[in-house]
Design an enzyme around this catalytic site. Structure first.
Site, PDB file in Angstrom:
ATOM      1  N   THR A 137       1.283  -0.842  -0.042  1.00 18.41           N
ATOM      2  CA  THR A 137       0.459   0.279  -0.435  1.00 18.41           C
ATOM      3  C   THR A 137       0.753   1.151   0.037  1.00 18.41           C
ATOM      4  O   THR A 137       1.964   1.521   0.273  1.00 18.41           O
ATOM      5  CB  THR A 137      -1.231  -0.013   1.447  1.00 18.41           C
ATOM      6  OG1 THR A 137      -1.848   1.375   1.318  1.00 18.41           O
ATOM      7  CG2 THR A 137       0.172  -0.314   3.036  1.00 18.41           C
ATOM      8  N   ASP A 138       0.621   2.319  -0.415  1.00 16.19           N
ATOM      9  CA  ASP A 138       0.803   3.872  -0.170  1.00 16.19           C
ATOM     10  C   ASP A 138       1.109   4.591   1.281  1.00 16.19           C
ATOM     11  O   ASP A 138       1.738   4.996   1.826  1.00 16.19           O
ATOM     12  CB  ASP A 138       0.332   4.489  -1.244  1.00 16.19           C
ATOM     13  CG  ASP A 138      -0.658   4.750  -1.389  1.00 16.19           C
ATOM     14  OD1 ASP A 138      -1.784   4.486  -0.145  1.00 16.19           O
ATOM     15  OD2 ASP A 138      -1.612   5.467  -1.761  1.00 16.19           O
ATOM     16  N   GLU A 139       0.064   3.583   1.731  1.00 15.98           N
ATOM     17  CA  GLU A 139       0.072   4.314   3.716  1.00 15.98           C
ATOM     18  C   GLU A 139       1.134   3.511   3.464  1.00 15.98           C
ATOM     19  O   GLU A 139       1.447   4.575   4.877  1.00 15.98           O
ATOM     20  CB  GLU A 139      -0.967   3.866   4.260  1.00 15.98           C
ATOM     21  CG  GLU A 139      -1.758   3.610   3.151  1.00 15.98           C
ATOM     22  CD  GLU A 139      -3.640   3.843   3.866  1.00 15.98           C
ATOM     23  OE1 GLU A 139      -3.739   3.199   5.739  1.00 15.98           O
ATOM     24  OE2 GLU A 139      -4.345   4.229   3.951  1.00 15.98           O
ATOM     25  N   TYR A 162      -2.485  -0.997  10.909  1.00 12.78           N
ATOM     26  CA  TYR A 162      -2.079  -1.221   9.992  1.00 12.78           C
ATOM     27  C   TYR A 162      -1.185  -0.670   9.058  1.00 12.78           C
ATOM     28  O   TYR A 162       0.083  -1.523   8.325  1.00 12.78           O
ATOM     29  CB  TYR A 162      -3.047  -0.571   8.947  1.00 12.78           C
ATOM     30  CG  TYR A 162      -2.922  -0.715   7.247  1.00 12.78           C
ATOM     31  CD1 TYR A 162      -3.441  -2.515   6.488  1.00 12.78           C
ATOM     32  CD2 TYR A 162      -3.409  -0.495   6.103  1.00 12.78           C
ATOM     33  CE1 TYR A 162      -3.197  -2.441   5.648  1.00 12.78           C
ATOM     34  CE2 TYR A 162      -3.162  -0.114   5.085  1.00 12.78           C
ATOM     35  CZ  TYR A 162      -3.559  -1.404   4.261  1.00 12.78           C
ATOM     36  OH  TYR A 162      -2.988  -2.269   3.407  1.00 12.78           O
ATOM     37  N   LYS A 166       2.220  -2.994   7.536  1.00 11.56           N
ATOM     38  CA  LYS A 166       2.393  -2.989   5.918  1.00 11.56           C
ATOM     39  C   LYS A 166       3.984  -2.963   5.540  1.00 11.56           C
ATOM     40  O   LYS A 166       4.351  -3.806   5.121  1.00 11.56           O
ATOM     41  CB  LYS A 166       1.467  -2.283   5.087  1.00 11.56           C
ATOM     42  CG  LYS A 166      -0.006  -2.668   4.888  1.00 11.56           C
ATOM     43  CD  LYS A 166       0.363  -4.483   4.476  1.00 11.56           C
ATOM     44  CE  LYS A 166      -0.086  -4.261   3.202  1.00 11.56           C
ATOM     45  NZ  LYS A 166      -0.523  -5.484   2.306  1.00 11.56           N
TER      46      LYS A 166
HETATM   47  P1  NAD Z   1      -9.287  -7.585   2.295  1.00  6.88           P
HETATM   48  O1  NAD Z   1      -9.563  -6.737   3.333  1.00  6.88           O
HETATM   49  O2  NAD Z   1     -11.321  -7.346   1.349  1.00  6.88           O
HETATM   50  O3  NAD Z   1      -9.152  -8.922   1.384  1.00  6.88           O
HETATM   51  C1  NAD Z   1      -8.119  -9.499   2.359  1.00  6.88           C
HETATM   52  C2  NAD Z   1      -8.886 -11.768   2.185  1.00  6.88           C
HETATM   53  O4  NAD Z   1      -7.173 -11.517   2.359  1.00  6.88           O
HETATM   54  C3  NAD Z   1     -10.141 -11.811   2.519  1.00  6.88           C
HETATM   55  O5  NAD Z   1     -10.180 -12.653   1.471  1.00  6.88           O
HETATM   56  C4  NAD Z   1      -9.323 -12.882   3.762  1.00  6.88           C
HETATM   57  O6  NAD Z   1      -9.700 -13.295   3.618  1.00  6.88           O
HETATM   58  C5  NAD Z   1      -7.901 -12.931   3.352  1.00  6.88           C
HETATM   59  N1  NAD Z   1      -7.029 -13.258   4.674  1.00  6.88           N
HETATM   60  C6  NAD Z   1      -6.930 -12.396   5.776  1.00  6.88           C
HETATM   61  N2  NAD Z   1      -6.032 -12.885   6.894  1.00  6.88           N
HETATM   62  C7  NAD Z   1      -6.375 -13.978   6.371  1.00  6.88           C
HETATM   63  C8  NAD Z   1      -4.795 -15.227   6.929  1.00  6.88           C
HETATM   64  N3  NAD Z   1      -4.549 -15.225   8.207  1.00  6.88           N
HETATM   65  N4  NAD Z   1      -4.794 -16.235   5.937  1.00  6.88           N
HETATM   66  C9  NAD Z   1      -5.256 -16.434   4.411  1.00  6.88           C
HETATM   67  N5  NAD Z   1      -5.887 -15.076   4.326  1.00  6.88           N
HETATM   68  C10 NAD Z   1      -6.554 -14.254   4.769  1.00  6.88           C
HETATM   69  O7  NAD Z   1      -8.130  -6.623   1.398  1.00  6.88           O
HETATM   70  P2  NAD Z   1      -8.095  -6.108  -0.143  1.00  6.88           P
HETATM   71  O8  NAD Z   1      -9.011  -4.541   0.143  1.00  6.88           O
HETATM   72  O9  NAD Z   1      -9.235  -6.811  -0.884  1.00  6.88           O
HETATM   73  O10 NAD Z   1      -6.866  -5.622   0.344  1.00  6.88           O
HETATM   74  C11 NAD Z   1      -5.753  -6.535  -0.452  1.00  6.88           C
HETATM   75  C12 NAD Z   1      -4.299  -6.988  -0.172  1.00  6.88           C
HETATM   76  O11 NAD Z   1      -4.120  -5.280  -0.962  1.00  6.88           O
HETATM   77  C13 NAD Z   1      -3.966  -6.412   1.356  1.00  6.88           C
HETATM   78  O12 NAD Z   1      -2.467  -6.649   1.279  1.00  6.88           O
HETATM   79  C14 NAD Z   1      -4.095  -4.809   1.364  1.00  6.88           C
HETATM   80  O13 NAD Z   1      -3.181  -4.528   2.559  1.00  6.88           O
HETATM   81  C15 NAD Z   1      -3.744  -3.998  -0.480  1.00  6.88           C
HETATM   82  N6  NAD Z   1      -4.052  -2.877  -0.778  1.00  6.88           N
HETATM   83  C16 NAD Z   1      -5.358  -2.514  -0.703  1.00  6.88           C
HETATM   84  C17 NAD Z   1      -5.852  -1.126  -0.979  1.00  6.88           C
HETATM   85  C18 NAD Z   1      -6.945  -1.127  -1.446  1.00  6.88           C
HETATM   86  O14 NAD Z   1      -7.571   0.536  -1.766  1.00  6.88           O
HETATM   87  N7  NAD Z   1      -8.096  -1.478  -0.619  1.00  6.88           N
HETATM   88  C19 NAD Z   1      -4.627  -0.228  -1.454  1.00  6.88           C
HETATM   89  C20 NAD Z   1      -3.265  -0.590  -1.708  1.00  6.88           C
HETATM   90  C21 NAD Z   1      -3.136  -1.861  -1.654  1.00  6.88           C
HETATM   91  O1  DAU Z   2      -4.203   3.682  -0.062  1.00 12.01           O
HETATM   92  C1  DAU Z   2      -4.490   2.406   0.327  1.00 12.01           C
HETATM   93  C2  DAU Z   2      -5.125   2.259   1.621  1.00 12.01           C
HETATM   94  O2  DAU Z   2      -7.152   2.572   1.436  1.00 12.01           O
HETATM   95  C3  DAU Z   2      -5.049   0.714   1.804  1.00 12.01           C
HETATM   96  O3  DAU Z   2      -4.114   0.023   1.672  1.00 12.01           O
HETATM   97  C4  DAU Z   2      -6.522   0.292   2.606  1.00 12.01           C
HETATM   98  O4  DAU Z   2      -5.771  -0.821   2.838  1.00 12.01           O
HETATM   99  C5  DAU Z   2      -7.429   0.606   2.505  1.00 12.01           C
HETATM  100  O5  DAU Z   2      -8.175   0.918   3.424  1.00 12.01           O
HETATM  101  C6  DAU Z   2      -7.499   2.036   2.231  1.00 12.01           C
HETATM  102  O6  DAU Z   2      -7.283   2.357   3.236  1.00 12.01           O
HETATM  103  P1  DAU Z   2      -8.245   4.485   3.815  1.00 12.01           P
HETATM  104  O7  DAU Z   2      -8.025   4.389   4.822  1.00 12.01           O
HETATM  105  O8  DAU Z   2      -7.486   5.037   3.025  1.00 12.01           O
HETATM  106  O9  DAU Z   2      -9.779   3.861   3.528  1.00 12.01           O
HETATM  107  P2  DAU Z   2     -11.331   3.974   3.901  1.00 12.01           P
HETATM  108  O10 DAU Z   2     -11.752   3.755   2.964  1.00 12.01           O
HETATM  109  O11 DAU Z   2     -11.514   3.466   5.450  1.00 12.01           O
HETATM  110  O12 DAU Z   2     -10.985   6.075   4.236  1.00 12.01           O
HETATM  111  C7  DAU Z   2     -11.339   6.754   3.124  1.00 12.01           C
HETATM  112  C8  DAU Z   2     -10.832   7.935   4.079  1.00 12.01           C
HETATM  113  O13 DAU Z   2     -12.306   8.179   4.512  1.00 12.01           O
HETATM  114  C9  DAU Z   2     -10.298   7.973   5.188  1.00 12.01           C
HETATM  115  O14 DAU Z   2      -9.693   9.611   4.916  1.00 12.01           O
HETATM  116  C10 DAU Z   2     -10.978   8.359   6.067  1.00 12.01           C
HETATM  117  C11 DAU Z   2     -12.276   7.959   5.929  1.00 12.01           C
HETATM  118  N1  DAU Z   2     -13.320   7.875   5.508  1.00 12.01           N
HETATM  119  C12 DAU Z   2     -13.328   6.652   6.229  1.00 12.01           C
HETATM  120  C13 DAU Z   2     -15.179   5.899   6.686  1.00 12.01           C
HETATM  121  C14 DAU Z   2     -14.910   4.170   6.234  1.00 12.01           C
HETATM  122  C15 DAU Z   2     -14.602   8.439   6.487  1.00 12.01           C
HETATM  123  O15 DAU Z   2     -13.983   9.890   7.158  1.00 12.01           O
HETATM  124  N2  DAU Z   2     -15.366   7.751   7.086  1.00 12.01           N
HETATM  125  C16 DAU Z   2     -16.242   6.592   7.372  1.00 12.01           C
HETATM  126  O16 DAU Z   2     -16.574   5.722   7.783  1.00 12.01           O
END
Ligand code: NAD
Ligand code: DAU
Length: 356
Positions: A137-139, A162, A166
């Site tokens: 992630t970019d975080e 989180y 990562k």
């Molecule tokens: P998600 O939470 O939707 O899915 C996570 C998956 O991992 C689920 O299917 C869950 O069952 C599985 N999992 C969790 N713990 C596990 C364990 N101990 N063993 C096996 N499986 C397990 O997540 P996502 O949003 O699809 O993100 C996927 C990946 O991409 C993550 O590594 C996240 O850090 C990264 N990522 C997400 C975003 C985003 O915006 N969602 C952005 C950048 C990177």
């Molecule tokens: O940047 C990549 C990341 O983006 C991934 O690595 C994470 O897995 C993914 O969850 C996401 O993280 P964020 O914290 O940015 O996403 P989230 O959707 O939780 O929140 C987006 C923005 O909105 C953040 O500034 C918090 C705000 N927010 C979020 C929720 C859930 C609100 O204001 N209200 C809310 O209820």
């Protein structure tokens, strides 16, 4: 012989898009989806590919080394695309250790399993197989001010449990590359949006709340900025980096698409009112400013010029197109939403909001 690729976390949001892409695009690969099916994992996400000849599901937790040993010796993977993780920042604030276990220890377990299988051989560049690909992630870079972009050289400065987990897993992946010559590669991506996104994250949560006329909880002043990328464009980038990227390299992936939360929420309200046939302004009335997320990063924005110049990747859809497709999917799949927001998940969700 078919190449075998293990995809971890394939039942989650991004993972299910990556599994679908690989199963359909590469009949010559055997895709093994390894997922523990936590609250975020859902096999409903993969109904359309589950009967494919080149798809196998293994329910396993990456914390269980016995299961990993069995899976690695059974399938002898040529590549691993590792997405399994605890992914929600708010949950990490409530329960940091879960993130240390899955994201850090789980990743090291997978690295050990890959090292045992592939040895400490120095593989030539460029080569796709074997490869250990960590989806990150970019975080990890922390927060930006008003200006500037994250590049691959930006120092790591994670602010939430989180992102700390990562960042730590990225460091272990890199260390296994340097120390044991494990053929590793990492991408750091911005916020994804699209279908099958669990409704605890901003966009799907707000779509769900608008459907049910529930409040839209905007954290703090709502002026936090995220860089949004359509999930299918992320999956396409993963495909490209997996096949064409260099070992030990990292690539930033982003949408060139910055939005302040409140502007995005207002756009979502407008589009939802249009789709639902509501009177203009109906959904905006649901906006409720609430207590801020602790350690909330002010702004993320990705410089994705490296992956663009070296591998030719760029996003394929505009935000307007992607968001419209996303809203349509949720409106057509209210049963999916209902299923994932019932039972245990509802209990957790209520707990989270009463704690503020
Ligand atoms: P998600 O939470 O939707 O899915 C996570 C998956 O991992 C689920 O299917 C869950 O069952 C599985 N999992 C969790 N713990 C596990 C364990 N101990 N063993 C096996 N499986 C397990 O997540 P996502 O949003 O699809 O993100 C996927 C990946 O991409 C993550 O590594 C996240 O850090 C990264 N990522 C997400 C975003 C985003 O915006 N969602 C952005 C950048 C990177
Ligand atoms: O940047 C990549 C990341 O983006 C991934 O690595 C994470 O897995 C993914 O969850 C996401 O993280 P964020 O914290 O940015 O996403 P989230 O959707 O939780 O929140 C987006 C923005 O909105 C953040 O500034 C918090 C705000 N927010 C979020 C929720 C859930 C609100 O204001 N209200 C809310 O209820």
């Amino acid at each position: 012989m078919k190449k075998t690729i293990i995809i971890t976390g394939g039942a989650g949001f991004i993972g299910s898009h990556v599994v679908r892409l690989f199963v359909n695009k590469y009949p010559e690969y055997r895709i093994v989806n390894v997922d523990a099916l936590t609250y975020a994992g859902n096999l409903e996400n993969l109904r359309d590919v589950e009967a494919a000849d080149n798809y196998i599901f293994e329910k396993a937790d990456i914390l269980h080394t016995d299961d990993l040993e069995r899976i690695f010796s059974t399938y002898q993977p040529d590549g691993i695309i590792h997405l399994a993780a605890e992914s929600h920042v708010d949950r990490s604030i409530l329960s940091p250790l879960d993130f240390v276990y899955t994201n850090v220890v789980g990743t090291v377990n997978l690295l050990n399993a890959a090292k045992k299988l592939w040895g400490s051989t120095l593989y030539p560049q460029p080569s796709t197989f074997p490869r250990f690909y960590h989806v990150s992630t970019d975080e990890v870079y922390g927060a930006l001010g008003e200006t500037g972009l994250f590049t691959e050289e930006t120092p790591y400065s994670p602010n939430s449990p989180y992102s700390a987990s990562k960042a730590s897993s990225d460091h272990f992946v890199r260390a296994y590359g340097e120390t044991y010559h494990l053929p590793v590669i990492i991408t750091n991506c911005s916020n994804n949006y699209g279908s099958h996104h669990f409704p605890e994250k901003l966009i799907p949560l707000f779509i769900n709340n608008i459907i049910h006329k529930k409040p839209l909880p905007v954290y703090g002043d709502g002026l936090y900025t995220r860089d949004w990328l359509f999930v299918k464009d992320h999956a396409a980038a993963i495909d490209l980096v997996f096949h064409k990227g260099n070992n030990l390299a990292t690539y930033n992936i982003g949408g060139f698409n910055e939005w302040k939360n409140i502007d995005l929420v207002k756009l979502l309200c407008k589009l939802m009112d249009e789709k639902l046939g509501n009177v203009k302004g109906t959904s905006e009335k649901l906006i409720a400013y609430i207590k801020d997320r602790p350690g909330h990063d002010r702004r993320y924005a990705i410089d994705a010029s490296k992956i663009n110049k070296e591998l030719g990747w760029k996003p394929s859809v505009t935000f307007e197109e992607g968001l419209a497709q996303t809203i349509d999917w949720y409106l057509e799949n209210t049963e999916w939403l209902k299923n994932v927001t019932s039972g245990e998940y509802t209990k957790y969700y209520d707990l989270q909001y009463t704690k503020r």
